[in-house]
Write an enzyme that holds these catalytic residues in place. Structure first.
Site, PDB file in Angstrom:
ATOM      1  N   GLY A  43       0.765  -1.246   0.000  1.00  0.00           N
ATOM      2  CA  GLY A  43       0.000   0.000   0.000  1.00  0.00           C
ATOM      3  C   GLY A  43       0.794   1.293   0.000  1.00  0.00           C
ATOM      4  O   GLY A  43       0.352   2.291  -0.564  1.00  0.00           O
ATOM      5  N   ASP A 102      -5.715   1.879  10.431  1.00  0.00           N
ATOM      6  CA  ASP A 102      -7.129   1.683  10.755  1.00  0.00           C
ATOM      7  C   ASP A 102      -7.222   1.280  12.224  1.00  0.00           C
ATOM      8  O   ASP A 102      -7.245   2.127  13.109  1.00  0.00           O
ATOM      9  CB  ASP A 102      -7.697   0.622   9.809  1.00  0.00           C
ATOM     10  CG  ASP A 102      -9.182   0.400   9.982  1.00  0.00           C
ATOM     11  OD1 ASP A 102      -9.794   1.094  10.809  1.00  0.00           O
ATOM     12  OD2 ASP A 102      -9.748  -0.466   9.294  1.00  0.00           O
TER      13      ASP A 102
HETATM   14  P1  IMP Z   1      -4.877  -1.900  10.677  1.00  0.00           P
HETATM   15  O1  IMP Z   1      -3.976  -3.045  11.051  1.00  0.00           O
HETATM   16  O2  IMP Z   1      -6.312  -2.150  11.029  1.00  0.00           O
HETATM   17  O3  IMP Z   1      -4.385  -0.564  11.182  1.00  0.00           O
HETATM   18  O4  IMP Z   1      -4.906  -1.868   9.099  1.00  0.00           O
HETATM   19  C1  IMP Z   1      -3.837  -1.425   8.380  1.00  0.00           C
HETATM   20  C2  IMP Z   1      -3.788  -2.033   6.987  1.00  0.00           C
HETATM   21  O5  IMP Z   1      -5.065  -2.401   6.505  1.00  0.00           O
HETATM   22  C3  IMP Z   1      -3.253  -1.008   6.029  1.00  0.00           C
HETATM   23  O6  IMP Z   1      -1.871  -1.142   5.894  1.00  0.00           O
HETATM   24  C4  IMP Z   1      -3.980  -1.322   4.745  1.00  0.00           C
HETATM   25  O7  IMP Z   1      -3.253  -2.238   4.002  1.00  0.00           O
HETATM   26  C5  IMP Z   1      -5.272  -1.956   5.178  1.00  0.00           C
HETATM   27  N1  IMP Z   1      -6.379  -0.970   5.185  1.00  0.00           N
HETATM   28  C6  IMP Z   1      -6.992  -0.418   6.254  1.00  0.00           C
HETATM   29  N2  IMP Z   1      -7.946   0.434   5.886  1.00  0.00           N
HETATM   30  C7  IMP Z   1      -7.935   0.438   4.524  1.00  0.00           C
HETATM   31  C8  IMP Z   1      -8.697   1.147   3.537  1.00  0.00           C
HETATM   32  O8  IMP Z   1      -9.589   1.963   3.813  1.00  0.00           O
HETATM   33  N3  IMP Z   1      -8.385   0.884   2.240  1.00  0.00           N
HETATM   34  C9  IMP Z   1      -7.411   0.006   1.859  1.00  0.00           C
HETATM   35  N4  IMP Z   1      -6.682  -0.670   2.746  1.00  0.00           N
HETATM   36  C10 IMP Z   1      -6.934  -0.466   4.075  1.00  0.00           C
HETATM   37 MG    MG Z   2      -0.847  -1.329   4.124  1.00  0.00          MG
END
Ligand code: IMP
Ligand code: MG
Length: 179
Positions: A43, A102
């Protein structure tokens, strides 16, 4: 495919201005130090590529590949390092570059893992941060605070699509798969 897009959240020019602003701050803060930028793939590839071209101090690069999402828009709760760092980060100034935070699960895991390798410093730069991110992980450089909608573009994907969009858009809620 484009019918899955709800609306544009952050335009190309807004992204450009923010990326330059973040790079200026980073260049100032790390003046006189050698910086190692660690991109979280996939990403962060576009953000990192643009960000580094505005950074005015010497930088080196490394990458990790991490997965936590699969093809769903919901985290599956499991973080897996699919490709680890090539570099030894002990005594180095490390700045993790991420696309979006997120739940903070991914960055929490990565931060703990990297800290155990004794870097001289470890900070996080994320282009986007959702509300949940505030209380879970300490982000030194944040581009935009966004609502918790699922977004795509500028490196971010849904099922590997939309990464090449120049802007960041909200995905319609209807195609969300649950796993
Ligand atoms: P977390 O572990 O919940 O903080 O999620 C982080 C990872 O989830 C990021 O590095 C993204 O790859 C993916 N992610 C979270 N939200 C989104 C979004 O809205 N669009 C695309 N990828 C997301
Ligand atoms: Mg990511």
């Amino acid at each position: 495919m484009e019918t899955e897009i709800e609306h544009i959240l952050i335009g190309e020019d807004e992204i450009k201005a923010k990326v330059a602003e973040l790079a200026d701050r980073i260049s100032r803060d790390y003046q006189g130090k050698e910086l190692l930028l660690v991109g979280i793939l996939k990403g962060a590839f576009m953000f990192l590529a643009d960000l580094c071209r505005h950074i005015s101090i010497p930088v080196k690069f490394d990458f990790v590949v991490v997965s936590s999402y699969g093809s769903s828009t919901r985290s599956c709760g499991v973080v897996r390092i699919q490709k680890d760092l090539d570099a030894d980060i002990s005594d180095r100034h490390v700045l993790i570059v991420e696309d979006v935070i997120d739940s903070g699960l991914t960055l929490n895991y990565i931060s703990k893992n990297f800290k155990a390798r004794n870097p001289a410093s470890l900070e996080i730069c994320s282009l986007l941060a959702k509300p949940e991110a505030n209380h879970s992980v300490d982000i030194k450089y944040t581009g935009f605070s966004i609502p918790s909608d699922f977004v795509v573009g500028y490196g971010l994907d849904f099922d590997e699509n939309y990464r090449n969009r120049r802007n960041i858009a909200v995905l319609k809620k209807s195609p969300v798969k649950t796993t």
